[in-house]
Design a protein around this motif. Structure first.
Motif, PDB file in Angstrom:
ATOM      1  N   UNK A 189     -20.871 -45.463  19.755  1.00  0.00           N
ATOM      2  CA  UNK A 189     -19.988 -44.577  20.505  1.00  0.00           C
ATOM      3  C   UNK A 189     -19.012 -45.335  21.403  1.00  0.00           C
ATOM      4  N   UNK A 190     -19.220 -46.657  21.573  1.00  0.00           N
ATOM      5  CA  UNK A 190     -18.363 -47.428  22.467  1.00  0.00           C
ATOM      6  C   UNK A 190     -17.910 -48.717  21.765  1.00  0.00           C
ATOM      7  N   UNK A 191     -16.625 -48.814  21.506  1.00  0.00           N
ATOM      8  CA  UNK A 191     -16.068 -50.045  20.959  1.00  0.00           C
ATOM      9  C   UNK A 191     -16.420 -50.323  19.511  1.00  0.00           C
ATOM     10  N   UNK A 192     -17.023 -49.369  18.815  1.00  0.00           N
ATOM     11  CA  UNK A 192     -17.397 -49.599  17.417  1.00  0.00           C
ATOM     12  C   UNK A 192     -16.166 -49.581  16.524  1.00  0.00           C
ATOM     13  N   UNK A 193     -16.150 -50.473  15.528  1.00  0.00           N
ATOM     14  CA  UNK A 193     -15.065 -50.567  14.559  1.00  0.00           C
ATOM     15  C   UNK A 193     -15.652 -50.415  13.163  1.00  0.00           C
ATOM     16  N   UNK A 194     -14.832 -50.297  12.138  1.00  0.00           N
ATOM     17  CA  UNK A 194     -15.376 -50.235  10.773  1.00  0.00           C
ATOM     18  C   UNK A 194     -16.292 -51.411  10.451  1.00  0.00           C
ATOM     19  N   UNK A 195     -16.049 -52.576  11.084  1.00  0.00           N
ATOM     20  CA  UNK A 195     -16.888 -53.750  10.822  1.00  0.00           C
ATOM     21  C   UNK A 195     -18.330 -53.504  11.252  1.00  0.00           C
ATOM     22  N   UNK A 196     -18.534 -52.764  12.356  1.00  0.00           N
ATOM     23  CA  UNK A 196     -19.904 -52.472  12.805  1.00  0.00           C
ATOM     24  C   UNK A 196     -20.608 -51.558  11.808  1.00  0.00           C
ATOM     25  N   UNK A 197     -19.891 -50.561  11.316  1.00  0.00           N
ATOM     26  CA  UNK A 197     -20.503 -49.657  10.344  1.00  0.00           C
ATOM     27  C   UNK A 197     -20.842 -50.381   9.041  1.00  0.00           C
ATOM     28  N   UNK A 198     -19.975 -51.274   8.623  1.00  0.00           N
ATOM     29  CA  UNK A 198     -20.230 -52.029   7.393  1.00  0.00           C
ATOM     30  C   UNK A 198     -21.443 -52.938   7.575  1.00  0.00           C
ATOM     31  N   UNK A 199     -21.522 -53.607   8.719  1.00  0.00           N
ATOM     32  CA  UNK A 199     -22.666 -54.483   8.985  1.00  0.00           C
ATOM     33  C   UNK A 199     -23.958 -53.676   9.048  1.00  0.00           C
ATOM     34  N   UNK A 200     -23.913 -52.530   9.724  1.00  0.00           N
ATOM     35  CA  UNK A 200     -25.107 -51.695   9.851  1.00  0.00           C
ATOM     36  C   UNK A 200     -25.562 -51.160   8.498  1.00  0.00           C
ATOM     37  N   UNK A 201     -24.608 -50.832   7.647  1.00  0.00           N
ATOM     38  CA  UNK A 201     -24.955 -50.345   6.318  1.00  0.00           C
ATOM     39  C   UNK A 201     -25.716 -51.410   5.523  1.00  0.00           C
ATOM     40  N   UNK A 202     -25.274 -52.653   5.676  1.00  0.00           N
ATOM     41  CA  UNK A 202     -25.946 -53.762   4.978  1.00  0.00           C
ATOM     42  C   UNK A 202     -27.343 -53.994   5.555  1.00  0.00           C
ATOM     43  N   UNK A 203     -27.479 -53.923   6.871  1.00  0.00           N
ATOM     44  CA  UNK A 203     -28.739 -54.263   7.533  1.00  0.00           C
ATOM     45  C   UNK A 203     -29.768 -53.141   7.470  1.00  0.00           C
ATOM     46  N   UNK A 204     -29.310 -51.916   7.312  1.00  0.00           N
ATOM     47  CA  UNK A 204     -30.185 -50.751   7.431  1.00  0.00           C
ATOM     48  C   UNK A 204     -31.403 -50.845   6.508  1.00  0.00           C
ATOM     49  N   UNK A 205     -31.195 -51.156   5.265  1.00  0.00           N
ATOM     50  CA  UNK A 205     -32.297 -51.201   4.309  1.00  0.00           C
ATOM     51  C   UNK A 205     -33.206 -52.401   4.478  1.00  0.00           C
ATOM     52  N   UNK A 206     -32.777 -53.401   5.249  1.00  0.00           N
ATOM     53  CA  UNK A 206     -33.562 -54.626   5.430  1.00  0.00           C
ATOM     54  C   UNK A 206     -34.373 -54.613   6.716  1.00  0.00           C
ATOM     55  N   UNK A 207     -33.998 -53.763   7.672  1.00  0.00           N
ATOM     56  CA  UNK A 207     -34.619 -53.773   8.997  1.00  0.00           C
ATOM     57  C   UNK A 207     -35.969 -53.059   8.995  1.00  0.00           C
ATOM     58  N   UNK A 208     -36.794 -53.402   9.962  1.00  0.00           N
ATOM     59  CA  UNK A 208     -38.104 -52.795  10.170  1.00  0.00           C
ATOM     60  C   UNK A 208     -37.908 -51.571  11.074  1.00  0.00           C
ATOM     61  N   UNK A 209     -38.023 -50.384  10.524  1.00  0.00           N
ATOM     62  CA  UNK A 209     -37.707 -49.172  11.275  1.00  0.00           C
ATOM     63  C   UNK A 209     -38.704 -48.919  12.397  1.00  0.00           C
ATOM     64  N   UNK A 210     -39.966 -49.262  12.171  1.00  0.00           N
ATOM     65  CA  UNK A 210     -40.962 -49.087  13.220  1.00  0.00           C
ATOM     66  C   UNK A 210     -40.639 -49.996  14.405  1.00  0.00           C
TER      67      UNK A 210
END
Length: 345
Positions: free
Chosen positions: A170-191
């Motif tokens: 919500x603050x200062x996010x750019x398309x680069x943050x969304x792209x990075x998060x999309x890549x990391x989402x499936x690799x991260x430990x959700x717990x």
């Protein structure tokens, strides 16, 4: 060549790497240091260390270090300033010696990776992008391009850092943050992400935030407050965030006396106000301050203030008067415009 390739080539020529975090490092800085260390390991550097100054006192930052098992050490001047040949020095999430760190001004730096506004950034390798929302975003780009192995621990660190730095995008996010998060989402430990997002809060932090609420003074849409003397430095940004939700307030400044310095934290949603520039203008002659348009911080040595009195209550009153006057002058606000909400409630 790309920035990632240039970085790897520089690291390949080094024998050891010292990564210096900024004072009181946050998840963006810590995650970036962790990942730069991994990139350095794959480039052949066996001896690596992460140093920090100040405190890791915010409950979220403590949880980040503990749950992700980040090996981090207190700043050692000898390690940084007396480096042997082949020893590389890197800054992540900050960029200049002597500014928000304890490195001597003029010390040669080999690597700088940062997204905060700054002038005069110098190093053998510089990737300074003010147009991205987090330094962790840049490091995510590097590991993708270099083919660095990203385990769940590293992915969790990067994803949490991006989310925290952008306040949930919500603050200062750019398309680069969304792209990075999309890549990391499936690799991260959700717990682990859930645990990092809701750490326990100390009673001292709650008390400091309560003091900031009680001490608030509002000048139009600008709120100024303080927490007095505290050991909870990271209660300041939490108080600034909380008070920014007050109806009619769009800009907050919260200060406190922490150890031998005055610490300030600021937030704004007013597009006409750049709080980084406000703090720089107000305190550059007596300390250091700066940051983004929406969020910033400052640190001023107590110095002569501490010589006036040993009475903490009186000291806080003196500091409040000086800090308030400098902030109002920088904001072009007349001192008589303020109303203490605590007195009017």
């Amino acid at each position: 060549m790309s920035a990632a390739t240039d970085l790897r080539e520089l690291l390949a020529d080094g024998e050891e790497l010292t990564i210096v975090c900024h004072n009181n490092p946050d998840p963006d800085c810590l995650a970036s240091a962790l990942v730069l260390g991994r990139i350095a390991a794959e480039a052949g550097i066996d001896e690596r260390r992460i140093l920090y100054s100040g405190d890791i006192s915010h409950q979220q930052n403590r949880a980040f270090v503990n749950l992700l098992e980040i090996d981090i050490q207190q700043f050692d001047p000898a390690v940084v300033h007396d480096r042997p040949a082949g020893s590389l020095l890197a800054f992540v999430d900050h960029s200049r010696p002597g500014v928000n760190n304890h490195v001597l001004e003029g010390t040669p730096v080999d690597v700088v990776i940062d997204h905060h506004p700054a002038d005069g950034v110098e190093a053998r390798f510089v990737d300074h992008r003010e147009d991205v929302g987090a330094t962790a975003t840049i490091l995510t780009e590097y590991v993708r391009e270099l083919g660095t192995e990203v385990d769940d621990r590293m992915a969790t660190a990067l994803l949490f850092a991006i989310r925290r730095e952008t306040l949930g995008f919500l603050r200062g996010a750019t398309p680069a943050e969304y792209e990075a998060a999309s890549y990391l989402h499936g690799l991260a430990d959700r717990d682990l992400l859930r645990k990092l997002s809701s750490p326990s809060v100390s009673s001292a932090t709650v008390d400091a935030i309560a003091d900031a609420i009680d001490n608030r003074v509002v000048h139009g849409g600008v709120l100024l407050s303080h927490v007095g003397r505290t050991s909870e430095r990271d209660a300041l940004p939490q108080a600034a965030d909380y008070l920014a939700t007050l109806e009619g307030v769009d800009t907050t400044f919260v200060f406190g006396i922490v150890g031998e310095s005055i610490q300030l934290s600021s937030r704004t949603t007013d597009s006409r106000v750049h709080v980084g520039e406000v703090l720089t203008d107000a305190f550059q002659e007596v300390g250091s301050g700066g940051g983004h348009r929406e969020m910033a911080g400052a640190e001023i040595p107590l110095g002569i203030f501490a010589d006036y009195t040993s009475d903490d209550e009186l000291l806080v009153d003196i500091v409040e008067s000086v800090v308030t006057a400098r902030l109002l002058a920088s904001l072009n606000i007349e001192p008589d415009d303020g109303d203490s909400e605590a007195e009017n409630d």
